[in-house]
Design an enzyme around this catalytic site. Structure first.
Site, PDB file in Angstrom:
ATOM      1  CE  LYS A  54      -3.815  -2.389   2.309  1.00  0.00           C
ATOM      2  NZ  LYS A  54      -4.468  -2.721   3.575  1.00  0.00           N
ATOM      3  CD  GLN A  98      -3.136  -4.196   6.885  1.00  0.00           C
ATOM      4  OE1 GLN A  98      -3.095  -3.277   6.077  1.00  0.00           O
ATOM      5  NE2 GLN A  98      -3.817  -5.307   6.650  1.00  0.00           N
ATOM      6  CG  ASP A 121      -9.305   0.218   5.086  1.00  0.00           C
ATOM      7  OD1 ASP A 121      -9.134   0.025   3.876  1.00  0.00           O
ATOM      8  OD2 ASP A 121      -8.555  -0.234   5.969  1.00  0.00           O
TER       9      ASP A 121
END
Ligand code: NDP
Length: 285
Positions: A54, A98, A121
């Site tokens: 990412k 994460q 997200d």
């Protein structure tokens, strides 16, 4: 005839090039560079790989990464404090935590502490609610990527029968909501669904997101269907495969996404897209 392959790697690259151009434009007109805060807590090797990919994609597109690599003993109060600081930092437009987090940290509380306006997200309940009410702010990355892949076929979604295999909060439910919003007639299947093949065979659009290696076979697919495989499964011999039995289904489907090289790269491209959109909102563009 063999299915057209939905090349997620190629499509993601095209989208990332577009994002890089828009990032340069935004910066030259407003001085704003989209910033993404990335929180990685602990030493989970798979998470480290995801985060590295990412960050590499952000760098390549000109987005600014604010790296928060924290040790496995980090406690909830410390993490909450850092998230609160990034919520108020005007150079940060998106925040990514994460998962999984270490056991001493309540993941739900952490995800809810992220400002809904920086929730790159799209997992915050506020954003889930906005999605369901048909007025989304941030879309979750994988479902957004799945929709882009379906759109890339050039086929209309409106009026089609769509079947979603899986009802998780991060994939199945939001994919179903997006397909419904695009005016498909949507059926959601799960582990308690009876006679699954008879349902999936009705699908013009079939999304597989169950985490079961090569579960969807040719006899479960309608001739000419669009099949998007979200699953990522590791076989005993080390190979990575999806939830769809690629070899048999490609003889039946009209379009089929591979694993790897399908939805995975699209998920990362959508994270960049969400961060850029958030930065544009800040700039009133
Ligand atoms: P979850 O484990 O959270 O959910 C799985 C869903 O599949 C559940 O709703 C479950 O039903 C359903 N299911 C399980 N077995 C069956 C079955 N035999 N028949 C019908 N339904 C079944 O998984 P996720 O949604 O998080 O992930 C799904 C897959 O997608 C995984 O392989 C994951 O690795 C992958 N993934 C890939 C991403 C990418 O970027 N490419 C991103 C996120 C996930 P029930 O609710 O009844 O238990």
């Amino acid at each position: 005839m063999a299915a057209h392959i939905l090349d997620g790697k190629l499509l993601a690259q095209t989208i990332r090039t577009q994002i890089a151009q828009e990032t340069t434009e935004l910066h030259s007109h407003t001085g704003i560079r989209p910033g993404l805060a990335v929180f990685l807590v602990g030493n989970d090797p798979a998470s480290a790989v995801y985060v590295r990919n990412k960050k590499k994609a952000c760098d390549a597109a000109g987005l600014q990464v604010h790296d928060y690599k924290l040790d496995a003993e980090t406690n909830q109060t410390e993490l909450l404090g850092l998230i609160e600081a990034t919520n108020h930092d005007p150079t940060i437009h998106g925040i990514l935590v994460q998962l999984p987090l270490p056991p001493q940290i309540d993941s739900r509380m952490i995800l809810e502490a992220v400002s809904p306006m920086k929730d790159a997200d799209g997992f915050h309940p506020y954003n889930m609610g906005r999605l369901l009410s048909g007025d989304p702010v941030f879309l979750p990355c994988t479902p957004k990527g799945v929709m882009k892949m379906i759109e890339s076929t050039g086929q209309t979604i409106e009026g089609k029968r769509a079947v979603v295999l899986g009802r998780s909060n991060i994939v199945g439910k939001p994919v179903a909501a997006l397909l419904m919003q695009a005016n498909a007639t949507v059926t959601v299947c799960h582990s308690k669904t009876q006679d699954l093949p008879s349902v999936t065979r009705e699908a013009d659009i079939l999304i597989a997101a169950i985490g079961k290696a090569q579960f969807v076979t040719r006899d479960m697919v309608k001739n000419g269907a669009i099949v998007v495989d979200v699953g990522i499964n590791r076989l005993d011999d080390g190979r990575l495969v999806g939830d769809v039995d690629f070899e048999s289904v490609q003889e039946q489907a009209g379009w089929l996404s591979p694993v790897p090289g399908g939805v995975g790269p699209m998920t990362i491209a959508m994270l960049l897209s969400n961060t850029l959109e958030a930065a544009k909102r800040t700039a009133g563009r």
